[in-house]
Scaffold this active site. Structure first.
Site, PDB file in Angstrom:
ATOM      1  N   ASP A  47       0.929  -1.388  -0.123  1.00 20.41           N
ATOM      2  CA  ASP A  47      -0.158  -0.010  -0.124  1.00 20.41           C
ATOM      3  C   ASP A  47       0.755   1.180  -0.118  1.00 20.41           C
ATOM      4  O   ASP A  47       1.648   1.498   0.761  1.00 20.41           O
ATOM      5  CB  ASP A  47      -0.974  -0.011   1.172  1.00 20.41           C
ATOM      6  CG  ASP A  47      -1.821   1.220   1.213  1.00 20.41           C
ATOM      7  OD1 ASP A  47      -2.980   1.283   0.798  1.00 20.41           O
ATOM      8  OD2 ASP A  47      -1.315   2.346   1.792  1.00 20.41           O
ATOM      9  N   TYR A  52       3.339  10.018   0.735  1.00 20.27           N
ATOM     10  CA  TYR A  52       4.301   9.412   1.701  1.00 20.27           C
ATOM     11  C   TYR A  52       5.642   9.704   1.231  1.00 20.27           C
ATOM     12  O   TYR A  52       6.636   9.504   2.090  1.00 20.27           O
ATOM     13  CB  TYR A  52       4.049   7.800   1.593  1.00 20.27           C
ATOM     14  CG  TYR A  52       2.782   7.375   2.065  1.00 20.27           C
ATOM     15  CD1 TYR A  52       1.871   8.345   2.719  1.00 20.27           C
ATOM     16  CD2 TYR A  52       2.339   5.884   2.075  1.00 20.27           C
ATOM     17  CE1 TYR A  52       0.580   7.753   3.148  1.00 20.27           C
ATOM     18  CE2 TYR A  52       1.038   5.543   2.291  1.00 20.27           C
ATOM     19  CZ  TYR A  52       0.203   6.501   2.829  1.00 20.27           C
ATOM     20  OH  TYR A  52      -1.035   5.962   3.153  1.00 20.27           O
ATOM     21  N   LYS A  81      -2.368   6.303  -3.947  1.00 17.36           N
ATOM     22  CA  LYS A  81      -3.518   7.331  -3.890  1.00 17.36           C
ATOM     23  C   LYS A  81      -3.275   8.613  -4.242  1.00 17.36           C
ATOM     24  O   LYS A  81      -2.060   9.042  -4.461  1.00 17.36           O
ATOM     25  CB  LYS A  81      -3.732   7.311  -2.502  1.00 17.36           C
ATOM     26  CG  LYS A  81      -3.703   6.232  -1.843  1.00 17.36           C
ATOM     27  CD  LYS A  81      -3.973   6.100  -0.301  1.00 17.36           C
ATOM     28  CE  LYS A  81      -3.824   4.791   0.460  1.00 17.36           C
ATOM     29  NZ  LYS A  81      -2.337   4.427   0.935  1.00 17.36           N
TER      30      LYS A  81
END
Ligand code: A2P
Length: 318
Positions: A47, A52, A81
Site C-alpha cells: 500500500d 508518503y 493514492k
C-alpha cells in the site's frame, strides 16, 4: 508461501490479498529494504501513496525483486493514492503518472482518492498561506471521481476507490459513479472499529481496508501519555490466550471480520511476525471483546484541514 493469504473479491471481479504492507511513515532509506523483506517473506500486496514521499524507494525494491525473477508484476497488488493538490480533473492522470514513474510500473491495481478535501493545485503538497494554514481548493470530489473512472478506461488503474470518505460523501460519489468504488480505506482498529461505516460500505458492494491497524504508535503527533493500543492490558490478555503478540491479534481481528489490513513496519522481524496470522483465528467472543474497546479513538483526525467544506470527520454521522 504467498498462497496462504486469502483474497477478497471486488465488485468488478478483481481480487486483493486481505493482508499487505503499509508504507505510510516508512522513511526513504528504510522502505526499500522493508519492501524487499516483505516480498521475500510472502507479502504480495503493498500500500503506497504519493504523499508518503517514498514511492521512488518502493519502486527500487520492486525493480530489484522483478529482476531477481522470483516475483512478477502480476503476482503483486499495488495500491497508490491521488493527493489533495491534484483533485482538479485535468490533474488526476498527471498525479497517477508521477506515482507510476516513481514506482516503475505501467499500472496500479488500485487507485484511491486519498482524502475528500482538495488543496490548492500546482503547489507544494502541503500548500500554506503566510500564517501557516493549508490553502484549500473548492474542487468537488465527485468531479475528481469522474476523472478516476477515465484511468480505468485507459488501463492505468485496474480498480478505483476512496479513502477517508464518510457515509454521505460516499453516497454522493455513488450517485454519479459509472464505475462503482471497489474499496474504501479508512482508519480502523479496536478503538475505532468503524462497524457502522463497514456495514454501510458492504451494503453498497464496497470492500474495506483498515489503515493504522496497530494504532500507529509512530504517528508524528502522538503524545507520550496517549493510550497505546498495542499495550492495552485487555488486548495483552487475549493475545496470551492464543500465544500470539498483541500486534498479531489486532491484525487477525481485521482478517476475521473480512477487512483488508495493511500494517506498516520497517523492521524485518516485525514484518515477519505480522505475516504469521494465518494459523489461528479469534473466537466470536474475543472479537466481541475487541469490538467493545471502541471509544471513538480516532488517531488520524487530519486537524490541519479542519474548516474545509469536505472535511470528512466534522459534522458527520459516520
Ligand atoms: P516499525 O516500523 O519501526 O517496525 P500502523 O500500521 O498501525 O501504522 O503501525 C505502525 C507502527 O507499529 C510502526 O511504529 C511499527 O514500527 C510498529 N509495528 C509494526 N509491527 C509491529 C509489531 N509486530 N509489534 C510492535 N510494533 C509494531
Amino acid at each position: 508461501m504467498a498462497a496462504k493469504v486469502p483474497k477478497v473479491k471486488f465488485n468488478n471481479g478483481n481480487e486483493i490479498p486481505i493482508f499487505g504492507l503499509g508504507t505510510w511513515k516508512s522513511k526513504p532509506g528504510e522502505v526499500e529494504q522493508a519492501v524487499k523483506d516483505a516480498i521475500d517473506i510472502g507479502y504480495r500486496h503493498i500500500d503506497c501513496a504519493h504523499v508518503y514521499q517514498n514511492e521512488q524507494e518502493v519502486g527500487k525494491a520492486l525493480k530489484a525483486k522483478f529482476s531477481e525473477g522470483g516475483v512478477k508484476r502480476e503476482d503483486l497488488f499495488i495500491t497508490t493514492k491521488l493527493w489533495n493538490t491534484y483533485h482538479r480533473p485535468d490533474l488526476v492522470e498527471k498525479n497517477l503518472k508521477i506515482s507510476l514513474a516513481d514506482l516503475g510500473l505501467e499500472y496500479v491495481d488500485l487507485y484511491l482518492i486519498h482524502w475528500p478535501m482538495a488543496y490548492k493545485e500546482d503547489a507544494d503538497i502541503f500548500p500554506r498561506d503566510s500564517e501557516g494554514n493549508i490553502v484549500f481548493s473548492d474542487v468537488d470530489y465527485v468531479d475528481t471521481w469522474k476523472a478516476l473512472e477515465k484511468l480505468v478506461e485507459k488501463g492505468l488503474a485496474k480498480s478505483i476507490g476512496l479513502s477517508n470518505f464518510n457515509k454521505k460523501q460516499i453516497e454522493r460519489v455513488l450517485a454519479v459513479a459509472k464505475i462503482q468504488p471497489a474499496n474504501l480505506q479508512v482508519e480502523c482498529h479496536p478503538y475505532l472499529n468503524q462497524s457502522k461505516l463497514i456495514d454501510f460500505a458492504r451494503s453498497k458492494g464496497i470492500t474495506v481496508t483498515a489503515y493504522s491497524p496497530l494504532g500507529s504508535p509512530d504517528r508524528p503527533w502522538a503524545k507520550p501519555d496517549d493510550p497505546q493500543l498495542l499495550d492495552d492490558p485487555k488486548l495483552l490478555q487475549i493475545a496470551k490466550k492464543y500465544n500470539k503478540t498483541s500486534a498479531q491479534v489486532l491484525l487477525r481481528y481485521q482478517v476475521d471480520r473480512g477487512i483488508i489490513v495493511i500494517p506498516k513496519s520497517v523492521t524485518k522481524s516485525r514484518i515477519q511476525q505480522n505475516f504469521e496470522i494465518f494459523d489461528f483465528s479469534l473466537s466470536k467472543e474475543d472479537i466481541e471483546k475487541l469490538n467493545a474497546f471502541d471509544c471513538n479513538g480516532r488517531l488520524v483526525p487530519m486537524t490541519a484541514a479542519l474548516g474545509h467544506k469536505h472535511h470528512p470527520f466534522e459534522n458527520d454521522e459516520y
